[in-house]
Design a protein around this motif. Sequence first.
Motif, PDB file in Angstrom:
ATOM      1  N   PHE A   1       0.813  -1.217   0.000  1.00 19.18           N
ATOM      2  CA  PHE A   1       0.000   0.000   0.000  1.00 19.18           C
ATOM      3  C   PHE A   1       0.852   1.275   0.000  1.00 19.18           C
ATOM      4  O   PHE A   1       0.610   2.176  -0.816  1.00 19.18           O
ATOM      5  CB  PHE A   1      -0.957  -0.011   1.199  1.00 19.18           C
ATOM      6  N   PRO A   2       1.854   1.405   0.883  1.00 16.71           N
ATOM      7  CA  PRO A   2       2.667   2.634   0.854  1.00 16.71           C
ATOM      8  C   PRO A   2       3.388   2.853  -0.479  1.00 16.71           C
ATOM      9  O   PRO A   2       3.425   3.973  -0.998  1.00 16.71           O
ATOM     10  CB  PRO A   2       3.670   2.416   1.991  1.00 16.71           C
ATOM     11  N   LEU A   3       3.980   1.780  -1.037  1.00 22.03           N
ATOM     12  CA  LEU A   3       4.717   1.937  -2.289  1.00 22.03           C
ATOM     13  C   LEU A   3       3.790   2.317  -3.432  1.00 22.03           C
ATOM     14  O   LEU A   3       4.059   3.256  -4.194  1.00 22.03           O
ATOM     15  CB  LEU A   3       5.454   0.637  -2.619  1.00 22.03           C
ATOM     16  N   LEU A   4       2.681   1.608  -3.567  1.00 27.27           N
ATOM     17  CA  LEU A   4       1.778   1.859  -4.687  1.00 27.27           C
ATOM     18  C   LEU A   4       1.126   3.239  -4.603  1.00 27.27           C
ATOM     19  O   LEU A   4       0.970   3.927  -5.617  1.00 27.27           O
ATOM     20  CB  LEU A   4       0.710   0.763  -4.730  1.00 27.27           C
ATOM     21  N   THR A   5       0.741   3.660  -3.398  1.00 19.71           N
ATOM     22  CA  THR A   5       0.131   4.984  -3.271  1.00 19.71           C
ATOM     23  C   THR A   5       1.159   6.100  -3.445  1.00 19.71           C
ATOM     24  O   THR A   5       0.832   7.165  -3.974  1.00 19.71           O
ATOM     25  CB  THR A   5      -0.581   5.136  -1.911  1.00 19.71           C
ATOM     26  N   THR A   6       2.390   5.860  -3.019  1.00 17.12           N
ATOM     27  CA  THR A   6       3.436   6.861  -3.240  1.00 17.12           C
ATOM     28  C   THR A   6       3.678   7.062  -4.729  1.00 17.12           C
ATOM     29  O   THR A   6       3.808   8.192  -5.215  1.00 17.12           O
ATOM     30  CB  THR A   6       4.749   6.443  -2.547  1.00 17.12           C
TER      31      THR A   6
END
Length: 318
Positions: free
Chosen positions: A104-109
């Motif tokens: 989630f953090p990587l994809l949203t970033t």
Amino acid sequence: MTAQNSATLPNAIAVGASATGRRTRRPALGGTTLAAAGVVTFSLTFPGTAWGLESFGPWSLFGLRCLLAGLTAGAFLLALRVRVPDRAHWAGLVVVAGGVVVGFPLLTTLALQTSTTSHAAVVVGLLPLTTAVVSSLRTGARPSRRFWIAAVAGAVIVLGFTVAQSGGALSAGDAFLFAALLVCAAGYTEGGRLARLMPGWQVIAWALVLCLPIGVAGSALGLAYEPVELTGRGVAGLVWVAVGSSFLGLFVWYRGMAEIGAARASQLQLAQPLLTLLWSVLLLGEHLSPAAPVAACAVLVCIAVTQRPDGPKRGRTT
């Protein structure tokens, strides 16, 4: 209190809740409050990420986020001398780490490079319903028909509002956002299940520690190839997403989820996109539609319906 004794707390709460109606309300209220606190924390994640991107590239920000969050969690585990989880729990912890800490953090970033925070809130608008569906499939929980009607209605309201806010058009980052939706729902569901077997904060702490090697590698590669321009807002954004969103927020979220269940807790996130839009106005200077208060009131009604107990059938269906 030892980790082993702490792990029995959710079971003790469940036993006490079944004993009398008076006892049932306290754990539910406490669990709802904790999960709601997690939602408020999560609602600042996108603005914090946008701030962080002012100083760091997307890969640097992701790597440093994992690294700082893992070090914070590891420090807590060492200070409290928490024993290593049983072998049976590690597969679930890998799912939590892959979905919530990495995916989630990587994809949203990556998505926020081309999407505004208002538009990115679309993924959060679908997350409660997706989590409820994944939780039902994974755990066998069967919420009532009233719950599903309110959950779908809330998702439709949030999606309609957030899409209208973004002009009704899909952005280049939407593929990242929808992928983030799926992996996060899986991580939430598995984390909620584990939080019934061990203290909720230890679930996320061990998941963060598992990702330390990824944080080290991501930070090294990102900082080597991406420019860095340190600013106060950029550093504040990094600290928030690493310590606030990735550790403290998930700590109260999983603890609350263990008490009220993944499906009911997930519906509190219907308020998250609206809170994110509010923060985007206050912190990023984005514009908010006059329809926001109306949408907020409608969403609160849907949340209230999903938080009502299902009655006698609930014990057999969750």
